[in-house]
Write a protein that holds these residues in place. Structure first.
Motif, PDB file in Angstrom:
ATOM      1  N   GLN A   4       0.810  -1.074   0.187  1.00 22.81           N
ATOM      2  CA  GLN A   4       0.231  -0.057   0.278  1.00 22.81           C
ATOM      3  C   GLN A   4       0.859   1.235   0.135  1.00 22.81           C
ATOM      4  O   GLN A   4       0.658   2.269  -0.935  1.00 22.81           O
ATOM      5  N   THR A   5       1.969   1.110   0.743  1.00 23.22           N
ATOM      6  CA  THR A   5       2.728   2.347   0.783  1.00 23.22           C
ATOM      7  C   THR A   5       3.522   2.488  -0.539  1.00 23.22           C
ATOM      8  O   THR A   5       3.655   3.742  -1.208  1.00 23.22           O
ATOM      9  N   LEU A   6       3.924   1.398  -1.341  1.00 15.73           N
ATOM     10  CA  LEU A   6       4.465   1.470  -2.745  1.00 15.73           C
ATOM     11  C   LEU A   6       3.682   2.086  -3.480  1.00 15.73           C
ATOM     12  O   LEU A   6       4.026   3.126  -4.181  1.00 15.73           O
ATOM     13  N   SER A   7       2.517   1.624  -3.675  1.00 16.01           N
ATOM     14  CA  SER A   7       1.209   2.088  -4.376  1.00 16.01           C
ATOM     15  C   SER A   7       1.177   3.685  -4.165  1.00 16.01           C
ATOM     16  O   SER A   7       0.819   4.222  -5.147  1.00 16.01           O
ATOM     17  N   ASN A   8       1.151   3.916  -3.153  1.00 11.62           N
ATOM     18  CA  ASN A   8       1.093   5.535  -2.583  1.00 11.62           C
ATOM     19  C   ASN A   8       2.266   6.311  -3.356  1.00 11.62           C
ATOM     20  O   ASN A   8       2.033   7.584  -3.299  1.00 11.62           O
ATOM     21  N   ASN A   9       3.339   5.712  -3.284  1.00 10.39           N
ATOM     22  CA  ASN A   9       4.455   6.502  -3.697  1.00 10.39           C
ATOM     23  C   ASN A   9       4.551   6.493  -5.169  1.00 10.39           C
ATOM     24  O   ASN A   9       5.448   7.173  -5.815  1.00 10.39           O
ATOM     25  N   LEU A  10       3.963   5.688  -5.979  1.00  9.11           N
ATOM     26  CA  LEU A  10       3.893   5.771  -7.315  1.00  9.11           C
ATOM     27  C   LEU A  10       3.395   6.897  -8.084  1.00  9.11           C
ATOM     28  O   LEU A  10       2.081   7.399  -7.218  1.00  9.11           O
ATOM     29  N   PRO A  11       3.737   7.629  -8.987  1.00  8.93           N
ATOM     30  CA  PRO A  11       3.065   8.883  -9.418  1.00  8.93           C
ATOM     31  C   PRO A  11       1.762   8.476 -10.060  1.00  8.93           C
ATOM     32  O   PRO A  11       0.902   9.369 -10.239  1.00  8.93           O
ATOM     33  N   CYS A  12       1.513   7.369 -10.671  1.00 12.36           N
ATOM     34  CA  CYS A  12       0.317   7.113 -11.115  1.00 12.36           C
ATOM     35  C   CYS A  12       0.237   5.242 -11.291  1.00 12.36           C
ATOM     36  O   CYS A  12       1.344   4.633 -10.965  1.00 12.36           O
ATOM     37  N   LEU A  13      -0.831   4.764 -11.281  1.00  7.87           N
ATOM     38  CA  LEU A  13      -0.976   3.335 -11.549  1.00  7.87           C
ATOM     39  C   LEU A  13      -2.113   2.955 -12.405  1.00  7.87           C
ATOM     40  O   LEU A  13      -3.206   2.306 -11.902  1.00  7.87           O
ATOM     41  N   ALA A  17      -1.346   5.601 -21.763  1.00  5.41           N
ATOM     42  CA  ALA A  17       0.024   5.820 -22.332  1.00  5.41           C
ATOM     43  C   ALA A  17       0.899   6.884 -21.371  1.00  5.41           C
ATOM     44  O   ALA A  17       2.093   6.684 -21.327  1.00  5.41           O
ATOM     45  N   LYS A  18       0.183   7.978 -20.797  1.00  6.95           N
ATOM     46  CA  LYS A  18       0.791   8.987 -20.286  1.00  6.95           C
ATOM     47  C   LYS A  18       1.530   8.340 -18.944  1.00  6.95           C
ATOM     48  O   LYS A  18       2.876   8.436 -18.531  1.00  6.95           O
ATOM     49  N   CYS A  19       0.711   7.445 -18.275  1.00  6.62           N
ATOM     50  CA  CYS A  19       1.083   6.780 -17.008  1.00  6.62           C
ATOM     51  C   CYS A  19       2.381   5.855 -17.217  1.00  6.62           C
ATOM     52  O   CYS A  19       3.210   5.881 -16.605  1.00  6.62           O
ATOM     53  N   VAL A  20       1.992   5.060 -18.192  1.00  3.89           N
ATOM     54  CA  VAL A  20       2.896   3.931 -18.521  1.00  3.89           C
ATOM     55  C   VAL A  20       4.591   4.523 -19.174  1.00  3.89           C
ATOM     56  O   VAL A  20       5.780   4.138 -18.523  1.00  3.89           O
ATOM     57  N   ASP A  21       4.377   5.794 -19.913  1.00  2.02           N
ATOM     58  CA  ASP A  21       5.566   6.493 -20.224  1.00  2.02           C
ATOM     59  C   ASP A  21       6.196   7.171 -18.974  1.00  2.02           C
ATOM     60  O   ASP A  21       7.373   7.148 -18.702  1.00  2.02           O
ATOM     61  N   GLN A  22       5.447   7.467 -17.897  1.00  3.17           N
ATOM     62  CA  GLN A  22       5.880   8.384 -16.858  1.00  3.17           C
ATOM     63  C   GLN A  22       6.680   7.087 -15.843  1.00  3.17           C
ATOM     64  O   GLN A  22       7.772   7.327 -15.611  1.00  3.17           O
ATOM     65  N   LEU A  23       5.846   5.879 -15.863  1.00  3.37           N
ATOM     66  CA  LEU A  23       6.608   4.721 -14.852  1.00  3.37           C
ATOM     67  C   LEU A  23       8.004   4.337 -15.640  1.00  3.37           C
ATOM     68  O   LEU A  23       8.915   3.770 -15.018  1.00  3.37           O
ATOM     69  N   THR A  24       7.846   4.251 -16.997  1.00  6.27           N
ATOM     70  CA  THR A  24       9.073   3.765 -17.676  1.00  6.27           C
ATOM     71  C   THR A  24      10.174   4.507 -17.463  1.00  6.27           C
ATOM     72  O   THR A  24      11.255   4.283 -17.490  1.00  6.27           O
ATOM     73  N   VAL A 118      16.392  -2.493 -24.226  1.00  3.70           N
ATOM     74  CA  VAL A 118      16.266  -2.406 -22.689  1.00  3.70           C
ATOM     75  C   VAL A 118      15.258  -1.579 -22.473  1.00  3.70           C
ATOM     76  O   VAL A 118      14.341  -2.038 -21.413  1.00  3.70           O
ATOM     77  N   GLU A 119      14.956  -0.260 -23.103  1.00  3.67           N
ATOM     78  CA  GLU A 119      13.882   0.429 -22.608  1.00  3.67           C
ATOM     79  C   GLU A 119      12.631   0.056 -23.094  1.00  3.67           C
ATOM     80  O   GLU A 119      11.660  -0.134 -22.223  1.00  3.67           O
ATOM     81  N   GLY A 120      12.728  -0.713 -24.362  1.00  3.55           N
ATOM     82  CA  GLY A 120      11.590  -1.336 -24.712  1.00  3.55           C
ATOM     83  C   GLY A 120      11.133  -2.387 -23.793  1.00  3.55           C
ATOM     84  O   GLY A 120       9.836  -2.555 -23.422  1.00  3.55           O
ATOM     85  N   THR A 121      11.766  -3.454 -23.312  1.00  2.00           N
ATOM     86  CA  THR A 121      11.581  -4.393 -22.335  1.00  2.00           C
ATOM     87  C   THR A 121      11.066  -3.697 -21.084  1.00  2.00           C
ATOM     88  O   THR A 121      10.043  -4.453 -20.685  1.00  2.00           O
ATOM     89  N   LEU A 122      11.568  -2.778 -20.726  1.00  2.00           N
ATOM     90  CA  LEU A 122      11.078  -2.252 -19.448  1.00  2.00           C
ATOM     91  C   LEU A 122       9.735  -1.580 -19.459  1.00  2.00           C
ATOM     92  O   LEU A 122       9.100  -1.937 -18.664  1.00  2.00           O
ATOM     93  N   LYS A 123       9.428  -1.092 -20.909  1.00  2.00           N
ATOM     94  CA  LYS A 123       8.195  -0.560 -20.895  1.00  2.00           C
ATOM     95  C   LYS A 123       7.097  -1.763 -20.935  1.00  2.00           C
ATOM     96  O   LYS A 123       6.039  -1.455 -20.256  1.00  2.00           O
ATOM     97  N   ALA A 124       7.560  -2.537 -21.618  1.00  2.00           N
ATOM     98  CA  ALA A 124       6.758  -3.828 -21.740  1.00  2.00           C
ATOM     99  C   ALA A 124       6.288  -4.451 -20.402  1.00  2.00           C
ATOM    100  O   ALA A 124       5.228  -4.855 -20.086  1.00  2.00           O
ATOM    101  N   GLU A 125       7.418  -4.685 -19.682  1.00  2.00           N
ATOM    102  CA  GLU A 125       7.219  -5.257 -18.309  1.00  2.00           C
ATOM    103  C   GLU A 125       6.265  -4.420 -17.403  1.00  2.00           C
ATOM    104  O   GLU A 125       5.429  -4.871 -16.599  1.00  2.00           O
ATOM    105  N   ILE A 126       6.425  -3.188 -17.498  1.00  2.00           N
ATOM    106  CA  ILE A 126       5.484  -2.211 -16.652  1.00  2.00           C
ATOM    107  C   ILE A 126       4.093  -2.394 -17.105  1.00  2.00           C
ATOM    108  O   ILE A 126       3.274  -2.288 -16.377  1.00  2.00           O
ATOM    109  N   THR A 128       2.685  -4.784 -18.650  1.00  2.00           N
ATOM    110  CA  THR A 128       1.934  -6.061 -17.978  1.00  2.00           C
ATOM    111  C   THR A 128       1.582  -5.937 -16.528  1.00  2.00           C
ATOM    112  O   THR A 128       0.617  -6.397 -16.369  1.00  2.00           O
ATOM    113  N   LEU A 129       2.580  -5.411 -15.762  1.00  2.00           N
ATOM    114  CA  LEU A 129       2.436  -5.274 -14.491  1.00  2.00           C
ATOM    115  C   LEU A 129       0.933  -4.478 -14.380  1.00  2.00           C
ATOM    116  O   LEU A 129       0.272  -4.633 -13.409  1.00  2.00           O
ATOM    117  N   VAL A 130       0.965  -3.287 -14.717  1.00  2.00           N
ATOM    118  CA  VAL A 130      -0.261  -2.452 -14.709  1.00  2.00           C
ATOM    119  C   VAL A 130      -1.408  -3.027 -15.067  1.00  2.00           C
ATOM    120  O   VAL A 130      -2.348  -2.916 -14.427  1.00  2.00           O
TER     121      VAL A 130
END
Length: 205
Positions: A4-13, A17-24, A118-126, A128-130
């Motif tokens: 819960q603390t982690l999710s609160n620290n995320l800028p978005c969830l 496209a905007k959120c995924v780019d921000q997390l990436t 690597v950046e593409g892989t990170l974006k895909a992982e993020i 998938t998780l979201v």
């Protein structure tokens, strides 16, 4: 609580496209591999600039080779006139530097492609998780409604059972169904927390 603390620290969830780019972007900034690649690309840029300077210097001073004194060095003078001697050695040196520069640029292009991968892989992982997080949220809404409805039904069955209106099998089946629904809800919460944990790890939170 930690998730819960982690999710609160995320800028978005969410999967926008905007959120995924921000997390990436956060994940890229936290990636040790990206950091190492940036360092290598930077070093190659410095070496490329140095080679360019050496090529320009050698080429701009090439005319000096034509100033051989025909009296003291007639052979060298004649060789330079016909493109040999020191002039030829200068040309060979320039060609060698240009080859090294081309090899350096090719290696730099490979590193840049690897960084993009690597950046593409990170974006895909993020993503998938979201998407997993959102899927579990929808699942929880359905399960919560089912748990609440089954709880009401179980209370009715229990009262009916106490007054002899239903069998032991019906009563136990009602309790078992409620427990199964609660287990599914608990598992969904665990899955969602795991998605948040993995996101936090990628983002360095």
């Amino acid at each position: 609580m930690k998730s819960q603390t982690l999710s609160n620290n995320l800028p978005c969830l969410d999967s926008s496209a905007k959120c995924v780019d921000q997390l990436t972007e956060l994940a890229v900034n936290n990636s040790l591999e990206i950091e190492a690649l940036n360092g290598q690309i930077g070093m190659l840029g410095d070496r490329d600039e140095l080679l360019s300077d050496r090529i320009d210097y050698t080429r701009s001073n090439q005319w000096v080779n034509l100033l051989e004194n025909p009296m003291t060095n007639p052979v060298g003078f004649i060789q330079n006139i016909f493109g040999g001697g020191n002039y030829q050695r200068s040309e060979i040196a320039i060609t060698d530097l240009e080859i090294k520069k081309s090899q350096l640029e090719a290696y730099g292009a490979d590193l840049t492609r690897r960084k993009a991968e690597v950046e593409g892989t990170l974006k895909a992982e993020i993503l998938t998780l979201v998407l997993s997080y959102e899927r579990e949220s929808r699942q929880q809404q359905v399960l919560l409604t089912q748990v609440e409805n089954q709880s009401i039904l179980s209370n009715v069955v229990e009262i009916d059972y106490r007054f002899g209106g239903s069998s032991t099998e019906s009563y136990l089946a009602s309790i078992e169904k409620q427990e199964k629904l609660q287990l599914l809800l608990n598992q969904s919460l665990i899955n969602q927390q795991e998605s948040v944990r993995k996101l936090g790890s990628l983002l360095g939170l």
